[in-house]
Design an enzyme around this catalytic site. Structure first.
Site, PDB file in Angstrom:
ATOM      1  N   ASP A   8       0.755  -1.047  -0.230  1.00 58.30           N
ATOM      2  CA  ASP A   8       0.196  -0.191  -0.150  1.00 58.30           C
ATOM      3  C   ASP A   8       0.727   1.078   0.018  1.00 58.30           C
ATOM      4  O   ASP A   8       2.292   1.263  -0.136  1.00 58.30           O
ATOM      5  CB  ASP A   8      -1.125   0.183   0.975  1.00 58.30           C
ATOM      6  CG  ASP A   8      -0.158   0.250   2.729  1.00 58.30           C
ATOM      7  OD1 ASP A   8       0.639   0.249   2.532  1.00 58.30           O
ATOM      8  OD2 ASP A   8      -0.807   0.419   3.450  1.00 58.30           O
ATOM      9  N   CYS A  65       3.193  -3.016   4.445  1.00 54.80           N
ATOM     10  CA  CYS A  65       2.464  -1.910   4.223  1.00 54.80           C
ATOM     11  C   CYS A  65       3.303  -1.522   5.681  1.00 54.80           C
ATOM     12  O   CYS A  65       4.320  -1.287   6.185  1.00 54.80           O
ATOM     13  CB  CYS A  65       0.993  -2.705   4.628  1.00 54.80           C
ATOM     14  SG  CYS A  65       1.000  -3.075   6.600  1.00 54.80           S
ATOM     15  N   THR A  67       3.207  -1.115   8.661  1.00 49.42           N
ATOM     16  CA  THR A  67       3.621  -1.706  10.163  1.00 49.42           C
ATOM     17  C   THR A  67       3.997  -3.491   9.256  1.00 49.42           C
ATOM     18  O   THR A  67       4.020  -4.289   9.951  1.00 49.42           O
ATOM     19  CB  THR A  67       2.647  -2.621  10.446  1.00 49.42           C
ATOM     20  OG1 THR A  67       1.241  -2.793  10.572  1.00 49.42           O
ATOM     21  CG2 THR A  67       2.309  -1.113  11.546  1.00 49.42           C
ATOM     22  N   HIS A  98      10.570 -23.329   9.220  1.00 45.41           N
ATOM     23  CA  HIS A  98       9.976 -23.719   9.830  1.00 45.41           C
ATOM     24  C   HIS A  98       8.636 -24.064   9.229  1.00 45.41           C
ATOM     25  O   HIS A  98       7.343 -24.814   9.469  1.00 45.41           O
ATOM     26  CB  HIS A  98       9.656 -23.092  11.170  1.00 45.41           C
ATOM     27  CG  HIS A  98      10.534 -24.066  11.549  1.00 45.41           C
ATOM     28  ND1 HIS A  98      10.405 -24.033  13.239  1.00 45.41           N
ATOM     29  CD2 HIS A  98      11.932 -24.636  11.358  1.00 45.41           C
ATOM     30  CE1 HIS A  98      12.090 -24.837  13.909  1.00 45.41           C
ATOM     31  NE2 HIS A  98      12.916 -24.193  13.007  1.00 45.41           N
ATOM     32  N   HIS A 133       8.416 -30.196  10.202  1.00 47.06           N
ATOM     33  CA  HIS A 133       6.937 -29.374  10.316  1.00 47.06           C
ATOM     34  C   HIS A 133       5.739 -29.573   9.242  1.00 47.06           C
ATOM     35  O   HIS A 133       5.017 -28.776   9.276  1.00 47.06           O
ATOM     36  CB  HIS A 133       8.379 -28.030   9.808  1.00 47.06           C
ATOM     37  CG  HIS A 133       9.127 -27.784  10.857  1.00 47.06           C
ATOM     38  ND1 HIS A 133       8.870 -27.671  12.243  1.00 47.06           N
ATOM     39  CD2 HIS A 133      10.811 -28.495  10.550  1.00 47.06           C
ATOM     40  CE1 HIS A 133       9.984 -27.367  13.136  1.00 47.06           C
ATOM     41  NE2 HIS A 133      10.480 -28.019  11.802  1.00 47.06           N
TER      42      HIS A 133
END
Ligand code: RB5
Length: 143
Positions: A8, A65, A67, A98, A133
């Site tokens: 964004d 974005c 954060t 993982h 995993h």
């Protein structure tokens, strides 16, 4: 290897730097936007990048974005996406080893360009470890 990237406006500047970094590494980049700092909605771009990876058009995706949180939530809504939001090299390595993360999320306002480059490189260079995993990753597809 083809890598889809999307952001964004809050992630735009870092997304541009990451595109250059990937191209310098001779990786093929599909830039899904956004293409300016004009305000847009991160769910649109997280979804688009996730769909581009799940369809097989790209092998991996990177979303950015402000954060990294909102766009990672959006990407993870696409079935088949395993998006890890990473703030360190260690997290980036582990989310591939993982979680077999096929999309990496970064915060343009919270992660420096140099740290982002190191995080991207660590994630690209790490390999999924499979083994114990694998079963947990398979479980993700059945949620
Ligand atoms: C946009 O202002 C901002 O909310 C967005 O980039 C992101 O940080 C959301 O999680």
């Amino acid at each position: 290897m083809k890598i889809a990237i999307a952001s964004d406006h809050g992630g735009f500047a870092l997304k541009e730097k990451i595109r250059e970094h990937l191209e310098e590494r001779l990786l093929e980049v599909i830039d899904l936007g956004t293409y300016s700092e004009e305000s847009v909605d991160y769910p649109t771009y997280g979804k688009l990048c996730g769909e581009t990876v799940v369809s097989g058009e790209a092998d991996l995706g990177i979303v950015v974005c402000g954060t990294g949180i909102g766009i990672s939530i959006a990407a993870n809504k696409v079935k088949g996406v395993r998006c890890g939001l990473c703030t360190s090299v260690e997290m980036a390595r582990l989310t591939k080893q993982h979680n077999n993360a096929n999309v990496l999320a970064l915060g343009g306002r919270t992660t420096s360009v140099n740290d982002a480059f190191e995080i991207v490189d660590a994630w690209l260079e790490a390999d999924f470890e499979g083994g114990r995993h694998q079963r947990r990753v398979d479980m993700l597809d059945n949620i």
